[in-house]
Motif scaffolding. Structure first.
Motif: not given
Length: 475
Positions: A152-179
């Motif tokens: 299981v990839k790390v991205r697939d362990t998250f509740v919805p929205g974690v990856v999306e909140m860290g995207q600021f253009g294209s598919d790159a992800v620059y921050q991830l939340n913990v709570a």
């Protein structure tokens, strides 16, 4: 970076949480230029099944953790896991309330820490960091095998929205939340059900009635930290959505003309104006620790309600009576014709982490975060801070304290009616500075509803017209 248009609702469907968004385009904000040269000095080891991120096993790791409501014990737990796996590596973990003050000069110099918990009032502008190529894309971490299950990839362990909140253009992800943060109106069920003998108000008329009952018993209906008046946003934002619908929230996000001068915004401000006019609000907390002072007054029974986030259960623990029965309530409906129902909840992923692009131990930083998203670390996070982690299923079956149990219940009740304030992430000064000043003046009685709306709109218009800020465009 070019604009990438992404339809908001398509992303919400993919994330299965209405209101969550893959950010379409990056705002270009002023900040210091990237320092340290172009040479990649990151230390790397040999990649293997046991070391999927190619960590150099004896490289020191430095992490800066925000010393706020969550303290840093939960992060120290992760650092201990790291040192256990890599006994030749030392984790230098530091905690501070001054994240930007202590880390941004080092980022500019090109000698930053390896992991930064970019939170608190003195946080760095993430859009500025991304624009200046100072924050690393952590997609490699997201595509790595999770700590608990290599299939299981790390991205697939998250509740919805974690990856999306860290995207600021294209598919790159620059921050991830913990709570998984839940904002709303917090209260003591003991106070409400036993002392006042009332139910939680579902309409604003009912809210006023509860405050009237409380006043007869010598208790204020509300309190808030006047020193940090932006806390009022934690209750007002969902009401903006309830009164005006998602179109209202999108208008704020995309800096549309007159977004802050709508009938919906007016109705919300007028509702709080009535609280003030009837003297239902306990005031006087205007120092640096105003949030702690207001929370303490609340836990001591001097006020019924307080606008806050789900970290409050941990932050207020020292003063919270055992029989307090802390709860979070959704914001009451203003009118039967509201566009969104009672139960609408402001609940974004929170407490962001990032890895600087010039970090010497970038691979170690990603590995540290991979450990942070293990179920073991997520469960410890929950135990330490009484807040929900973003790792799916991590706390299923555990005994939950009242505030966390209430937060989970509120999220389930909200269903698709979860809302996220993206302008707060994209144009941080609009909340940190402008809204803070506007609502502060309003709550002090120094400005009217109309003046508050006009001032906030002028601030949004300045951002919209600023040529040095690349706007995030609506699809």
């Amino acid at each position: 970076m070019g604009t990438t248009n992404v339809d908001r609702r398509d992303v919400m469907k993919r994330a299965t949480a209405a209101g969550l968004l893959a950010v379409p385009a990056l705002g270009s904000l002023t900040s210091c230029a990237t320092g340290g040269g172009e040479e990649d000095k990151a230390e790397k080891g040999k990649k293997s099944a046991d070391n999927p991120l190619a960590v150099k096993k004896d490289a020191e790791l430095q992490a800066y953790i925000f010393n706020g409501g969550y303290d840093d014990k939960y992060a120290r737990y992760v650092s201990d896991i790291y040192e256990k796996k890599y006994p030749d590596a030392k984790v230098d973990q530091k905690k501070t309330e001054k994240i930007a003050t202590q880390t941004q000069p080092r980022i500019v110099k090109g000698d930053p820490p390896d992991v930064i918990n970019n939170s608190g009032a003195d946080n760095m502008n993430i859009l500025s960091l991304v624009q200046n190529k100072q924050a690393a894309d952590v997609s490699e971490l997201l595509d790595a095998p999770s700590w608990d299950d290599p299939d299981v990839k790390v991205r697939d362990t998250f509740v919805p929205g974690v990856v999306e909140m860290g995207q600021f253009g294209s598919d790159a992800v620059y921050q991830l939340n913990v709570a998984q943060t839940v904002y709303g109106i917090w209260y003591s069920d003991t106070m409400l059900s036993k002392t006042l003998e009332v139910e939680y108000p579902k309409t604003w008329d009912e809210m006023l009635a509860v405050c009237k009952t409380a006043k007869k018993k010598g208790v204020h209906g509300w309190t808030y930290p006047a020193g940090h008046p932006r806390y009022m946003f934690f209750s007002m934002y969902a009401m903006f959505g309830q009164a005006g619908g998602r179109k209202q929230l999108e208008a704020m996000d995309y800096l549309e003309p007159n977004a802050w001068k709508s009938d919906a915004v007016k109705a919300v401000f007028e509702a709080y104006e009535e609280l003030l006019a009837k003297k239902y609000v306990l005031e006087g907390f205007d120092g640096e620790k105003a949030h702690i002072e207001a929370q303490t007054a609340w836990t001591k029974g001097k006020a019924v309600f307080i606008p806050d986030g789900s970290w409050v259960e941990n932050e207020a623990k020292p003063t919270t009576p055992k029989d307090f029965e802390m709860r979070v309530g959704a914001t009451p409906s203003l009118d039967k014709g509201d566009a969104m129902p009672f139960g609408t909840l402001y609940a974004p992923p929170g407490e962001p982490f990032l890895i600087p692009e010039k970090a010497k131990n970038k691979q170690g930083g990603m590995e540290w975060m991979r450990m942070m998203y293990s179920k073991k670390a997520a469960q410890n996070f929950f135990r330490e801070v009484s807040s929900m982690p973003v790792v799916k299923g991590a706390i299923d079956g555990l005994d939950l304290p009242p505030g966390v149990a209430s937060s989970q219940k509120a999220i389930k009740a909200a269903g698709d009616d979860i809302v996220i304030a993206f302008f707060k992430e994209w144009y941080t000064a609009l909340w940190n500075e402008e809204f803070n000043n506007v609502v502060g003046s309003f709550m002090n009685g120094d400005s009217s509803v109309k003046e508050a709306m006009n001032t906030m709109q002028k601030a949004a218009d300045r951002v919209a017209k600023d040529p040095d800020v690349h706007k995030i465009k609506k699809a």
